[in-house]
Scaffold this motif. Structure first.
Motif, PDB file in Angstrom:
ATOM      1  N   PRO A  20       7.936   8.926   4.631  1.00  0.00           N
ATOM      2  CA  PRO A  20       7.318  10.219   4.950  1.00  0.00           C
ATOM      3  C   PRO A  20       5.882  10.298   4.431  1.00  0.00           C
ATOM      4  CG  PRO A  20       9.488  10.515   3.963  1.00  0.00           C
ATOM      5  CD  PRO A  20       9.148   9.070   3.814  1.00  0.00           C
ATOM      6  N   SER A  21       5.057  11.039   5.152  1.00  0.00           N
ATOM      7  CA  SER A  21       3.694  11.277   4.686  1.00  0.00           C
ATOM      8  C   SER A  21       3.694  12.416   3.674  1.00  0.00           C
ATOM      9  CB  SER A  21       2.788  11.622   5.866  1.00  0.00           C
ATOM     10  OG  SER A  21       3.247  12.799   6.509  1.00  0.00           O
ATOM     11  N   GLY A  22       2.590  12.569   2.968  1.00  0.00           N
ATOM     12  CA  GLY A  22       2.456  13.671   2.018  1.00  0.00           C
ATOM     13  C   GLY A  22       1.645  13.248   0.816  1.00  0.00           C
ATOM     14  N   PRO A  23       1.049  14.215   0.107  1.00  0.00           N
ATOM     15  CA  PRO A  23       0.279  13.913  -1.088  1.00  0.00           C
ATOM     16  C   PRO A  23       1.183  13.660  -2.289  1.00  0.00           C
ATOM     17  CG  PRO A  23       0.266  16.267  -0.695  1.00  0.00           C
ATOM     18  CD  PRO A  23       0.996  15.634   0.464  1.00  0.00           C
ATOM     19  N   PHE A  24       0.613  13.149  -3.350  1.00  0.00           N
ATOM     20  CA  PHE A  24       1.366  12.748  -4.536  1.00  0.00           C
ATOM     21  C   PHE A  24       2.201  13.885  -5.118  1.00  0.00           C
ATOM     22  CE2 PHE A  24       1.458  12.486  -9.227  1.00  0.00           C
ATOM     23  CZ  PHE A  24       2.272  11.361  -9.357  1.00  0.00           C
ATOM     24  N   LEU A  25       1.611  15.055  -5.319  1.00  0.00           N
ATOM     25  CA  LEU A  25       2.316  16.137  -6.003  1.00  0.00           C
ATOM     26  C   LEU A  25       3.425  16.756  -5.168  1.00  0.00           C
ATOM     27  CD1 LEU A  25      -0.635  17.920  -7.875  1.00  0.00           C
ATOM     28  CD2 LEU A  25       1.094  16.358  -8.808  1.00  0.00           C
ATOM     29  N   ASP A  26       3.465  16.450  -3.875  1.00  0.00           N
ATOM     30  CA  ASP A  26       4.540  16.962  -3.019  1.00  0.00           C
ATOM     31  C   ASP A  26       5.635  15.921  -2.794  1.00  0.00           C
ATOM     32  OD1 ASP A  26       3.154  19.311  -2.801  1.00  0.00           O
ATOM     33  OD2 ASP A  26       2.339  18.898  -0.808  1.00  0.00           O
ATOM     34  N   GLU A  58      13.263  11.185  -5.487  1.00  0.00           N
ATOM     35  CA  GLU A  58      14.177  10.652  -4.469  1.00  0.00           C
ATOM     36  C   GLU A  58      13.407   9.977  -3.341  1.00  0.00           C
ATOM     37  OE1 GLU A  58      17.894  12.078  -1.597  1.00  0.00           O
ATOM     38  OE2 GLU A  58      16.863  13.532  -2.871  1.00  0.00           O
ATOM     39  N   GLU A  59      12.306  10.583  -2.917  1.00  0.00           N
ATOM     40  CA  GLU A  59      11.495   9.989  -1.859  1.00  0.00           C
ATOM     41  C   GLU A  59      10.869   8.672  -2.304  1.00  0.00           C
ATOM     42  OE1 GLU A  59       9.849  13.706   0.764  1.00  0.00           O
ATOM     43  OE2 GLU A  59       9.182  13.596  -1.321  1.00  0.00           O
ATOM     44  N   TRP A  60      10.465   8.592  -3.570  1.00  0.00           N
ATOM     45  CA  TRP A  60       9.930   7.324  -4.087  1.00  0.00           C
ATOM     46  C   TRP A  60      10.993   6.230  -4.033  1.00  0.00           C
ATOM     47  CZ3 TRP A  60       5.126   5.798  -5.101  1.00  0.00           C
ATOM     48  CH2 TRP A  60       4.137   6.767  -5.293  1.00  0.00           C
ATOM     49  N   TYR A  61      12.204   6.539  -4.509  1.00  0.00           N
ATOM     50  CA  TYR A  61      13.269   5.534  -4.515  1.00  0.00           C
ATOM     51  C   TYR A  61      13.674   5.136  -3.097  1.00  0.00           C
ATOM     52  CZ  TYR A  61      13.954   5.984  -9.562  1.00  0.00           C
ATOM     53  OH  TYR A  61      13.782   5.954 -10.920  1.00  0.00           O
ATOM     54  N   GLU A  62      13.732   6.095  -2.198  1.00  0.00           N
ATOM     55  CA  GLU A  62      14.106   5.799  -0.814  1.00  0.00           C
ATOM     56  C   GLU A  62      13.060   4.898  -0.149  1.00  0.00           C
ATOM     57  OE1 GLU A  62      14.621   9.581   1.032  1.00  0.00           O
ATOM     58  OE2 GLU A  62      16.683   9.848   0.282  1.00  0.00           O
ATOM     59  N   ARG A  73      -2.148  -1.594   7.006  1.00  0.00           N
ATOM     60  CA  ARG A  73      -3.500  -1.727   6.466  1.00  0.00           C
ATOM     61  C   ARG A  73      -3.691  -0.887   5.215  1.00  0.00           C
ATOM     62  NH1 ARG A  73      -7.350   2.376   8.113  1.00  0.00           N
ATOM     63  NH2 ARG A  73      -6.351   3.968   9.402  1.00  0.00           N
ATOM     64  N   SER A  74      -2.728  -0.009   4.914  1.00  0.00           N
ATOM     65  CA  SER A  74      -2.830   0.838   3.717  1.00  0.00           C
ATOM     66  C   SER A  74      -2.798   0.018   2.429  1.00  0.00           C
ATOM     67  CB  SER A  74      -1.711   1.876   3.693  1.00  0.00           C
ATOM     68  OG  SER A  74      -0.444   1.275   3.577  1.00  0.00           O
ATOM     69  N   VAL A  75      -2.361  -1.245   2.492  1.00  0.00           N
ATOM     70  CA  VAL A  75      -2.386  -2.073   1.284  1.00  0.00           C
ATOM     71  C   VAL A  75      -3.804  -2.555   0.974  1.00  0.00           C
ATOM     72  CG1 VAL A  75      -0.016  -2.819   1.707  1.00  0.00           C
ATOM     73  CG2 VAL A  75      -1.893  -4.299   2.394  1.00  0.00           C
ATOM     74  N   LYS A  76      -4.689  -2.479   1.948  1.00  0.00           N
ATOM     75  CA  LYS A  76      -6.084  -2.852   1.747  1.00  0.00           C
ATOM     76  C   LYS A  76      -6.967  -1.654   1.439  1.00  0.00           C
ATOM     77  CE  LYS A  76      -6.440  -7.385   2.712  1.00  0.00           C
ATOM     78  NZ  LYS A  76      -7.127  -8.368   1.855  1.00  0.00           N
ATOM     79  N   GLU A  77      -6.621  -0.524   2.042  1.00  0.00           N
ATOM     80  CA  GLU A  77      -7.453   0.674   1.913  1.00  0.00           C
ATOM     81  C   GLU A  77      -6.546   1.894   2.024  1.00  0.00           C
ATOM     82  OE1 GLU A  77     -11.742   1.006   3.545  1.00  0.00           O
ATOM     83  OE2 GLU A  77     -10.467   1.891   5.074  1.00  0.00           O
ATOM     84  N   ALA A  78      -6.455   2.662   0.942  1.00  0.00           N
ATOM     85  CA  ALA A  78      -5.545   3.802   0.911  1.00  0.00           C
ATOM     86  C   ALA A  78      -5.873   4.806   2.008  1.00  0.00           C
ATOM     87  CB  ALA A  78      -5.617   4.491  -0.445  1.00  0.00           C
ATOM     88  N   ILE A  79      -4.804   5.366   2.594  1.00  0.00           N
ATOM     89  CA  ILE A  79      -4.940   6.323   3.687  1.00  0.00           C
ATOM     90  C   ILE A  79      -4.548   7.705   3.168  1.00  0.00           C
ATOM     91  CG2 ILE A  79      -4.144   6.942   5.998  1.00  0.00           C
ATOM     92  CD1 ILE A  79      -3.477   3.959   6.421  1.00  0.00           C
ATOM     93  N   ASP A  80      -5.319   8.717   3.506  1.00  0.00           N
ATOM     94  CA  ASP A  80      -5.061  10.081   3.043  1.00  0.00           C
ATOM     95  C   ASP A  80      -3.634  10.526   3.364  1.00  0.00           C
ATOM     96  OD1 ASP A  80      -7.639  10.217   2.138  1.00  0.00           O
ATOM     97  OD2 ASP A  80      -8.397  11.453   3.788  1.00  0.00           O
ATOM     98  N   SER A  81      -2.996  11.162   2.378  1.00  0.00           N
ATOM     99  CA  SER A  81      -1.667  11.768   2.529  1.00  0.00           C
ATOM    100  C   SER A  81      -0.567  10.755   2.802  1.00  0.00           C
ATOM    101  CB  SER A  81      -1.667  12.843   3.632  1.00  0.00           C
ATOM    102  OG  SER A  81      -2.519  13.908   3.274  1.00  0.00           O
ATOM    103  N   LEU A  82      -0.791   9.494   2.465  1.00  0.00           N
ATOM    104  CA  LEU A  82       0.244   8.467   2.617  1.00  0.00           C
ATOM    105  C   LEU A  82       0.488   7.782   1.276  1.00  0.00           C
ATOM    106  CD1 LEU A  82      -0.552   6.731   6.045  1.00  0.00           C
ATOM    107  CD2 LEU A  82       1.185   8.454   5.548  1.00  0.00           C
ATOM    108  N   VAL A  83       0.765   8.575   0.245  1.00  0.00           N
ATOM    109  CA  VAL A  83       0.895   7.999  -1.089  1.00  0.00           C
ATOM    110  C   VAL A  83       2.033   6.988  -1.164  1.00  0.00           C
ATOM    111  CG1 VAL A  83       2.400   9.866  -1.946  1.00  0.00           C
ATOM    112  CG2 VAL A  83       1.036   8.530  -3.558  1.00  0.00           C
ATOM    113  N   LEU A  84       3.126   7.215  -0.464  1.00  0.00           N
ATOM    114  CA  LEU A  84       4.248   6.274  -0.512  1.00  0.00           C
ATOM    115  C   LEU A  84       3.881   4.946   0.135  1.00  0.00           C
ATOM    116  CD1 LEU A  84       7.249   8.642   0.284  1.00  0.00           C
ATOM    117  CD2 LEU A  84       6.688   7.592  -1.919  1.00  0.00           C
TER     118      LEU A  84
END
Length: 261
Positions: free
Chosen positions: A97-103, A107-111, A144-155
Motif C-alpha cells: 500500500p502507498s502512504g507516508p511514514f506516520l500513516d 502490521e503493514e510493515w510486516y505484511e 526504481r524506488s530502490v534507486k530513488e525514493a518515491i513520494d508516499s511510498l515508504v514501504l
C-alpha cells in the motif's frame, strides 16, 4: 537474436497480470516451458490462455499465495514435476500500500516484508538445488524506488531495498552455477496503471485516457513503458546470451531516475 531458451524450465511468480505476466510471455515466446502463478484462479487461467497464443513452449498455471510457505514449495514442486527441473526463476509480487511514514502501522510493515522479501527468500531457497543443476538464473522484479525514493511510498522505498541486498548476496554465494540479477521498473502500462488512469478520468481529473497516461510519462523518452519491454529484458537476463551479467540491478524507466548509479 536467439536467446537459446528452448525447452528451458521457468517459474514466474505473480504472473497473472502486469510485469510478471509480460516476463512469462517473453520467456514462453522464446521457447521456454513456463509455470505462471497468481492468487486468482480465474485470472490465472485467462493469462495462461493469452500466453499460450504466442508460446512455443508449454504453459502451466499454478495458483498460490506468495506469503504462504507451503504455497511457495508447491510452486517449485509443480515446476519440477511438470518440466523435470527449474532453469530460471523470476520473482515478482504486487506492490504494498502507498502512504507516508506516520500513516503506516506495524502490521503493514510486516505484511510488506513478508510479501516482497520473504517470498523471494523462500523461492530462492526452494529453487536453488534445481537451478544449480541447470546452471540457472534468478531475476528479481523490484522497483526504481530502490534507486530513488518515491513520494508516499515508504514501504516500497524501504522494504524493496532488502531484495536488492539479497540479490547481490545470492549473485556471489550462488555463482558460478547460478546468476542473479534484478530489474527496476518505472511506470509501465499495466492493468494497475490503466485502472488508475481510468478512475482519474471518471473523477474528471483528465479529459481522456491518453491525457492521463501522459502524466505518467515523466521521463526523457516522453512515454510510459510497454510491459513487454520489461519482459524482453527479463528474458534476456535469463538467457545464456547475457552470461557475463551477474549481480546487476537494471533500471527500466525511460531514464527518469536521477541517480548516477
Amino acid at each position: 537474436m536467439d536467446l537459446q531458451l528452448t525447452d528451458n524450465a521457468a517459474l514466474v511468480t505473480a504472473s497473472s497480470s502486469g510485469l510478471g505476466k509480460a516476463s512469462a510471455t517473453a520467456l514462453a515466446r522464446e521457447g521456454a516451458n513456463v509455470v505462471i502463478n497468481g492468487r486468482d484462479a480465474d485470472r490465472l487461467e485467462a493469462a495462461k490462455a493469452e500466453i499460450k497464443e504466442v508460446a512455443s513452449g508449454q504453459v502451466v498455471a499454478q495458483p498460490g499465495d506468495l506469503t504462504d510457505e507451503d504455497g511457495v514449495k508447491a510452486l517449485v514442486e509443480t515446476t519440477v514435476d511438470e518440466f523435470g527441473g527449474i532453469d530460471h526463476l523470476v520473482t515478482s509480487a504486487g506492490g504494498p500500500p502507498s502512504g507516508p511514514f506516520l500513516d503506516t502501522d506495524d502490521e503493514e510493515w510486516y505484511e510488506a516484508y513478508d510479501l516482497l522479501v520473504m517470498s523471494v527468500v523462500r523461492l530462492a531457497r526452494e529453487a536453488e538445488p534445481h537451478l544449480r543443476d541447470g546452471e540457472g538464473t534468478i531475476v528479481n522484479i523490484t522497483s526504481r524506488s530502490v534507486k530513488e525514493a518515491i513520494d508516499s511510498l515508504v514501504l516500497s522505498n524501504s522494504v524493496r531495498m532488502s531484495v536488492i541486498g539479497l540479490e547481490k548476496t545470492l549473485s556471489q554465494e550462488f555463482a558460478p552455477d547460478i546468476r542473479t540479477n534484478a530489474v527496476l521498473p518505472g511506470p509501465h502500462e499495466t492493468e494497475r496503471i490503466e485502472n488508475l488512469v481510468e478512475q482519474a478520468v471518471e473523477r474528471g481529473d483528465y479529459d481522456s485516457y491518453e491525457e492521463g497516461l501522459d502524466d505518467w510519462a515523466t521521463n526523457p523518452l516522453d512515454r510510459i513503458g510497454d510491459p513487454m519491454e520489461l519482459g524482453n529484458t527479463v528474458a534476456f537476463l535469463s538467457s545464456p546470451v547475457s552470461g557475463y551479467i551477474n549481480g546487476e540491478s537494471v533500471l527500466i524507466d525511460g531514464g527518469s531516475t536521477g541517480a548516477n548509479l
